[in-house]
Scaffold this active site. Structure first.
Site, PDB file in Angstrom:
ATOM      1  N   ASN A  83       0.854  -1.184   0.000  1.00 32.76           N
ATOM      2  CA  ASN A  83       0.000   0.000   0.000  1.00 32.76           C
ATOM      3  C   ASN A  83       0.892   1.236   0.000  1.00 32.76           C
ATOM      4  O   ASN A  83       1.581   1.499   0.979  1.00 32.76           O
ATOM      5  CB  ASN A  83      -0.902  -0.011   1.241  1.00 32.76           C
ATOM      6  CG  ASN A  83      -1.769   1.231   1.327  1.00 32.76           C
ATOM      7  OD1 ASN A  83      -1.994   1.904   0.312  1.00 32.76           O
ATOM      8  ND2 ASN A  83      -2.258   1.541   2.521  1.00 32.76           N
ATOM      9  N   LYS A 135      -0.139   4.240   0.008  1.00 39.10           N
ATOM     10  CA  LYS A 135      -0.849   5.356   0.648  1.00 39.10           C
ATOM     11  C   LYS A 135      -0.710   6.581  -0.282  1.00 39.10           C
ATOM     12  O   LYS A 135      -0.673   6.403  -1.494  1.00 39.10           O
ATOM     13  CB  LYS A 135      -0.309   5.622   2.050  1.00 39.10           C
ATOM     14  CG  LYS A 135      -0.075   4.317   2.837  1.00 39.10           C
ATOM     15  CD  LYS A 135       0.258   4.539   4.280  1.00 39.10           C
ATOM     16  CE  LYS A 135       0.947   3.313   4.838  1.00 39.10           C
ATOM     17  NZ  LYS A 135       0.863   3.150   6.256  1.00 39.10           N
ATOM     18  N   HIS A 186      -9.716   0.427   4.570  1.00 39.44           N
ATOM     19  CA  HIS A 186      -8.430   0.703   5.235  1.00 39.44           C
ATOM     20  C   HIS A 186      -8.654   1.664   6.406  1.00 39.44           C
ATOM     21  O   HIS A 186      -9.493   2.558   6.334  1.00 39.44           O
ATOM     22  CB  HIS A 186      -7.441   1.308   4.228  1.00 39.44           C
ATOM     23  CG  HIS A 186      -6.046   1.372   4.760  1.00 39.44           C
ATOM     24  ND1 HIS A 186      -5.618   2.406   5.560  1.00 39.44           N
ATOM     25  CD2 HIS A 186      -5.001   0.519   4.642  1.00 39.44           C
ATOM     26  CE1 HIS A 186      -4.352   2.182   5.906  1.00 39.44           C
ATOM     27  NE2 HIS A 186      -3.955   1.039   5.355  1.00 39.44           N
ATOM     28  N   GLU A 197      -5.450  -5.907  10.082  1.00 40.61           N
ATOM     29  CA  GLU A 197      -4.591  -4.743  10.280  1.00 40.61           C
ATOM     30  C   GLU A 197      -4.981  -4.041  11.582  1.00 40.61           C
ATOM     31  O   GLU A 197      -5.860  -3.156  11.581  1.00 40.61           O
ATOM     32  CB  GLU A 197      -4.752  -3.760   9.121  1.00 40.61           C
ATOM     33  CG  GLU A 197      -4.274  -4.279   7.796  1.00 40.61           C
ATOM     34  CD  GLU A 197      -3.570  -3.192   6.972  1.00 40.61           C
ATOM     35  OE1 GLU A 197      -2.448  -3.439   6.547  1.00 40.61           O
ATOM     36  OE2 GLU A 197      -4.141  -2.109   6.788  1.00 40.61           O
ATOM     37  N   GLY A 239       1.258   1.927  10.250  1.00 44.48           N
ATOM     38  CA  GLY A 239       1.988   3.181  10.107  1.00 44.48           C
ATOM     39  C   GLY A 239       2.616   3.702  11.383  1.00 44.48           C
ATOM     40  O   GLY A 239       3.030   4.860  11.458  1.00 44.48           O
ATOM     41  N   SER A 276       3.175  -2.296   9.978  1.00 52.16           N
ATOM     42  CA  SER A 276       4.589  -2.058  10.325  1.00 52.16           C
ATOM     43  C   SER A 276       5.514  -3.250  10.095  1.00 52.16           C
ATOM     44  O   SER A 276       6.465  -3.445  10.851  1.00 52.16           O
ATOM     45  CB  SER A 276       4.687  -1.573  11.780  1.00 52.16           C
ATOM     46  OG  SER A 276       4.025  -0.341  11.921  1.00 52.16           O
ATOM     47  N   GLY A 301       2.888  -1.434   4.087  1.00 50.07           N
ATOM     48  CA  GLY A 301       2.783  -0.008   3.769  1.00 50.07           C
ATOM     49  C   GLY A 301       4.157   0.620   3.633  1.00 50.07           C
ATOM     50  O   GLY A 301       4.831   0.480   2.611  1.00 50.07           O
ATOM     51  N   GLY A 302       4.613   1.286   4.683  1.00 48.96           N
ATOM     52  CA  GLY A 302       5.856   2.063   4.678  1.00 48.96           C
ATOM     53  C   GLY A 302       7.052   1.361   4.049  1.00 48.96           C
ATOM     54  O   GLY A 302       7.739   1.939   3.199  1.00 48.96           O
TER      55      GLY A 302
HETATM   56  C1  PEP Z   1      -0.981  -0.189   5.517  1.00 50.29           C
HETATM   57  O1  PEP Z   1      -0.984   0.986   5.141  1.00 50.29           O
HETATM   58  O2  PEP Z   1      -1.910  -0.956   5.235  1.00 50.29           O
HETATM   59  C2  PEP Z   1       0.148  -0.682   6.313  1.00 50.29           C
HETATM   60  C3  PEP Z   1       0.187  -1.932   6.701  1.00 50.29           C
HETATM   61  O3  PEP Z   1       1.089   0.266   6.579  1.00 50.29           O
HETATM   62  P1  PEP Z   1       2.467   0.071   7.402  1.00 50.29           P
HETATM   63  O4  PEP Z   1       3.156  -1.142   6.866  1.00 50.29           O
HETATM   64  O5  PEP Z   1       3.216   1.338   7.136  1.00 50.29           O
HETATM   65  O6  PEP Z   1       2.096  -0.092   8.840  1.00 50.29           O
END
Ligand code: PEP
Length: 245
Positions: free
Chosen positions: A8, A10, A92, A163, A169, A209, A230-231
């Protein structure tokens, strides 16, 4: 398991930056058979039509429930389908911060199913719900309301992303036991809402994360079908390490 890998982005990367990123990631993954689905900002989804390779799939981070009309700023199912987008992420936690409700997510799922999309549905408890011992109640309520009126045979198009909101995040990954218990609970809830077969067969990924260092532990869990990242996915080198972990 390492069956499904989603990223993702974002609200990150321009169309040009994403094209450069894909070249870099593709080169880093030459010997890697794994397919990867990237949830891109809308401005980059034209890549879905341009891309001729097999390694990447492109998904939308959200989609509106109506098919057309006075919904300024929204994106519809036919618009995504026309770009050959096959997957949409719905529910999300970032979207919920803008006030998206379970009822609205339910409508979005029904529209997405009518258009034949694969859906990645995000669910998970907040920090307050976990701290007050209400994780199971929260997840059960979310699933019950979001999946209301969805038929068992439609679940094959839905992957659930567990999640936990407090892990997305934040740099605070949930530990293996927490993830494992929550995923088991999601399976048992699907079991109650539908059938034992549905509970066993529904695909579930974890997101929150994840880093290259923590991914391997998640892949080891046979009850979990993959990851939503995500990140870490924003850096091609780090993401390639996570994919190969
Ligand atoms: C997400 O945006 O769905 C996500 C899992 O982000 P992150 O890995 O940054 O926590």
């Amino acid at each position: 398991m390492k069956e499904l890998i989603y990223a993702n982005f974002k609200m990150n990367k321009t169309f040009s930056e994403t094209k450069d990123y894909l070249k870099e990631l593709d080169a880093l993954l030459v010997d890697e058979p794994q397919k990867i689905c990237l949830f891109l900002p809308y401005t980059s989804l034209y890549l879905s039509k341009l891309y001729k390779g097999e390694k990447f799939l492109f998904g939308a981070q959200n989609m509106f429930e109506e098919e057309s009309g006075g919904y300024t700023g929204e994106i519809s199912a036919p618009m995504l389908a026309d770009l050959k987008v096959k997957t949409v992420m719905l529910g999300h936690s970032d979207r919920k911060k803008f006030g998206e409700t379970n009822l609205q997510i339910n409508k979005k799922i029904k529209t997405a199913l009518r258009y034949g999309f694969e859906i990645v549905l995000c669910v998970g408890e907040t920090r307050a719900q976990r701290n007050s011992g209400k994780t199971k109640i929260a997840i059960e309520k979310e699933l019950g309301e979001i999946l209301f009126g969805i038929y068992e045979n439609e679940l094959k198009n839905i992957t659930i992303a567990y999640e936990p909101v407090w892990a997305v995040g934040t740099g605070k990954i949930a530990d293996s036991k927490t993830i494992s218990e929550a995923v088991k609970f999601i399976r048992s809830t699907i079991n109650r809402l539908y059938s034992e077969t549905a509970g066993k067969e529904i695909k579930i990924v974890y997101g929150g994360s994840i880093t290259p260092q923590t991914a391997r532990e998640i892949y080891k869990n046979k009850n979990i079908n993959g990851v939503l990242v995500g990140g870490t996915s924003l850096n091609a080198v780090e993401f390639a390490k996570l994919i190969k972990a």
